[in-house]
Motif scaffolding. Structure first.
Motif, PDB file in Angstrom:
ATOM      1  N   ASN A 115      45.098  42.631  38.496  1.00 58.47           N
ATOM      2  CA  ASN A 115      44.322  43.449  39.430  1.00 58.47           C
ATOM      3  C   ASN A 115      42.975  42.841  39.789  1.00 58.47           C
ATOM      4  OD1 ASN A 115      46.304  45.463  39.545  1.00 58.47           O
ATOM      5  ND2 ASN A 115      45.520  46.445  37.687  1.00 58.47           N
ATOM      6  N   ALA A 116      42.651  41.700  39.192  1.00 58.02           N
ATOM      7  CA  ALA A 116      41.381  41.034  39.481  1.00 58.02           C
ATOM      8  C   ALA A 116      41.521  40.158  40.733  1.00 58.02           C
ATOM      9  CB  ALA A 116      40.954  40.185  38.287  1.00 58.02           C
ATOM     10  N   SER A 117      40.381  39.703  41.209  1.00 59.50           N
ATOM     11  CA  SER A 117      40.357  38.909  42.451  1.00 59.50           C
ATOM     12  C   SER A 117      40.531  37.426  42.144  1.00 59.50           C
ATOM     13  CB  SER A 117      39.041  39.155  43.185  1.00 59.50           C
ATOM     14  OG  SER A 117      38.859  40.524  43.458  1.00 59.50           O
ATOM     15  N   ILE A 118      41.677  37.078  41.535  1.00 62.04           N
ATOM     16  CA  ILE A 118      41.951  35.683  41.201  1.00 62.04           C
ATOM     17  C   ILE A 118      42.806  35.065  42.298  1.00 62.04           C
ATOM     18  CG2 ILE A 118      42.983  34.119  39.512  1.00 62.04           C
ATOM     19  CD1 ILE A 118      42.547  36.334  37.407  1.00 62.04           C
ATOM     20  N   PRO A 119      42.328  34.023  42.954  1.00 60.29           N
ATOM     21  CA  PRO A 119      43.098  33.403  44.033  1.00 60.29           C
ATOM     22  C   PRO A 119      44.452  32.904  43.545  1.00 60.29           C
ATOM     23  CG  PRO A 119      40.831  32.622  44.051  1.00 60.29           C
ATOM     24  CD  PRO A 119      41.011  33.384  42.774  1.00 60.29           C
ATOM     25  N   LYS A 120      45.451  32.971  44.412  1.00 60.65           N
ATOM     26  CA  LYS A 120      46.811  32.568  44.053  1.00 60.65           C
ATOM     27  C   LYS A 120      46.890  31.087  43.683  1.00 60.65           C
ATOM     28  CE  LYS A 120      48.730  36.581  44.765  1.00 60.65           C
ATOM     29  NZ  LYS A 120      49.255  37.382  43.638  1.00 60.65           N
ATOM     30  N   ASP A 121      46.020  30.263  44.280  1.00 61.21           N
ATOM     31  CA  ASP A 121      46.088  28.820  44.025  1.00 61.21           C
ATOM     32  C   ASP A 121      45.186  28.374  42.887  1.00 61.21           C
ATOM     33  OD1 ASP A 121      43.796  29.420  45.435  1.00 61.21           O
ATOM     34  OD2 ASP A 121      43.860  27.642  46.700  1.00 61.21           O
ATOM     35  N   CYS A 122      44.717  29.318  42.070  1.00 63.17           N
ATOM     36  CA  CYS A 122      43.840  28.991  40.943  1.00 63.17           C
ATOM     37  C   CYS A 122      44.656  28.437  39.782  1.00 63.17           C
ATOM     38  CB  CYS A 122      43.095  30.248  40.502  1.00 63.17           C
ATOM     39  SG  CYS A 122      42.199  30.086  38.952  1.00 63.17           S
ATOM     40  N   ASN A 123      44.319  27.236  39.304  1.00 64.91           N
ATOM     41  CA  ASN A 123      44.962  26.722  38.088  1.00 64.91           C
ATOM     42  C   ASN A 123      43.972  26.406  36.973  1.00 64.91           C
ATOM     43  OD1 ASN A 123      43.904  24.222  38.884  1.00 64.91           O
ATOM     44  ND2 ASN A 123      45.825  23.596  39.849  1.00 64.91           N
ATOM     45  N   LYS A 124      42.681  26.633  37.246  1.00 60.83           N
ATOM     46  CA  LYS A 124      41.641  26.586  36.216  1.00 60.83           C
ATOM     47  C   LYS A 124      40.829  27.861  36.377  1.00 60.83           C
ATOM     48  CE  LYS A 124      41.050  21.520  36.167  1.00 60.83           C
ATOM     49  NZ  LYS A 124      42.087  21.223  37.185  1.00 60.83           N
ATOM     50  N   LEU A 125      40.643  28.605  35.286  1.00 58.25           N
ATOM     51  CA  LEU A 125      40.005  29.914  35.364  1.00 58.25           C
ATOM     52  C   LEU A 125      38.966  30.064  34.253  1.00 58.25           C
ATOM     53  CD1 LEU A 125      39.937  32.833  36.563  1.00 58.25           C
ATOM     54  CD2 LEU A 125      41.726  33.409  34.891  1.00 58.25           C
ATOM     55  N   ILE A 126      37.779  30.541  34.619  1.00 54.72           N
ATOM     56  CA  ILE A 126      36.725  30.848  33.655  1.00 54.72           C
ATOM     57  C   ILE A 126      36.374  32.322  33.792  1.00 54.72           C
ATOM     58  CG2 ILE A 126      34.272  30.512  33.114  1.00 54.72           C
ATOM     59  CD1 ILE A 126      34.633  27.565  33.792  1.00 54.72           C
ATOM     60  N   LEU A 127      36.245  33.011  32.651  1.00 59.30           N
ATOM     61  CA  LEU A 127      35.941  34.439  32.644  1.00 59.30           C
ATOM     62  C   LEU A 127      34.491  34.674  32.233  1.00 59.30           C
ATOM     63  CD1 LEU A 127      39.170  35.743  30.865  1.00 59.30           C
ATOM     64  CD2 LEU A 127      38.763  35.437  33.313  1.00 59.30           C
ATOM     65  N   LYS A 128      33.775  35.381  33.095  1.00 61.23           N
ATOM     66  CA  LYS A 128      32.404  35.810  32.789  1.00 61.23           C
ATOM     67  C   LYS A 128      32.462  37.293  32.447  1.00 61.23           C
ATOM     68  CE  LYS A 128      27.659  35.900  34.576  1.00 61.23           C
ATOM     69  NZ  LYS A 128      26.769  35.557  35.718  1.00 61.23           N
ATOM     70  N   THR A 129      32.139  37.632  31.200  1.00 63.22           N
ATOM     71  CA  THR A 129      32.387  38.971  30.679  1.00 63.22           C
ATOM     72  C   THR A 129      31.103  39.625  30.162  1.00 63.22           C
ATOM     73  OG1 THR A 129      32.744  38.334  28.374  1.00 63.22           O
ATOM     74  CG2 THR A 129      34.617  38.045  29.902  1.00 63.22           C
TER      75      THR A 129
END
Length: 215
Positions: free
Chosen positions: A97-111
């Motif tokens: 449900n988050a706004s993660i682009p479909k073409d993202c293959n590296k992801l960093i979470l700011k929490t």
């Protein structure tokens, strides 16, 4: 006009750096020191998972890749930083449900872990935000090959090893203890390189983001 700004997302390592319970932390000693000697010379010992660091598959997977054998393509290139707050255990549904682009293959979470750094807490905090096993499976299924987070571990303190095992078994590189104070949600170019030490399961890294803003 392209305006590239370098953001250092690496925490300085010192004896005040928060460490996992039981970690040796950081110890250093001067072997030579000016003015009594002709030059300054020191040595240090460090836990391989202290400060901003990387987990290679060998960390939880028998026979997994060690740090010198990681694919460099996974450590360089486009990365999406997601701001995801008010969730202690991030699930597959939270990520879906988050706004993660479909073409993202590296992801960093700011929490919400940012609050610990803002308050300059040096003691280990058990109740940090992290990913559960369902979130780890979602990352693998989406083809994400690098996941980063802003505290000492990608999985909850009292959870079992499943989150790490799922990610590392599927060759997903984990980067932990990232300094995201000056980073907003969006796309960046990532540079994240470990020390090239043979046979180890983890290493401190110098991690940088280069903004991709146009003006």
């Amino acid at each position: 006009m392209k305006n590239n700004t370098i953001i250092d997302i690496t925490f300085p390592i010192s004896q005040k750096t928060p460490k996992w319970p039981g970690s040796v932390g950081f110890v250093y000693k001067w072997q030579m020191k000016i003015p009594n000697d002709t030059n300054n010379l020191s040595y240090f010992s460090i836990d391989s998972h202290l400060g901003t660091h990387l987990d290679a598959p060998l960390h939880f997977i028998e026979g997994g890749r060690s740090i010198e054998n990681l694919e460099l393509e996974k450590l360089l290139g486009d990365v999406f930083v997601l701001e995801i707050y008010n969730i202690k255990s991030i699930t597959d549904l939270d990520l879906e449900n988050a706004s993660i682009p479909k073409d993202c293959n590296k992801l960093i979470l700011k929490t919400d872990n940012q609050l610990y750094w803002k308050e300059k807490l040096t003691e280990f905090q058990e109740d940090f935000s992290s990913i559960d096993a369902s979130g780890a499976k979602w990352i693998v299924e989406r083809g994400i090959h690098l996941i980063g987070i802003d505290y000492l571990s990608i999985q909850r303190y009292n959870d079992g090893p499943e989150t790490h095992q799922i990610l590392l078994k599927n060759e997903v590189i984990i980067v932990e203890t990232l300094n995201l104070e000056y980073v907003n949600q969006g796309w960046y170019n990532l540079i994240c390189l470990p020390l090239k030490i043979e046979g180890l399961e983890g290493s401190p890294v110098r991690a940088l983001l280069i903004s991709k803003n146009n003006e």
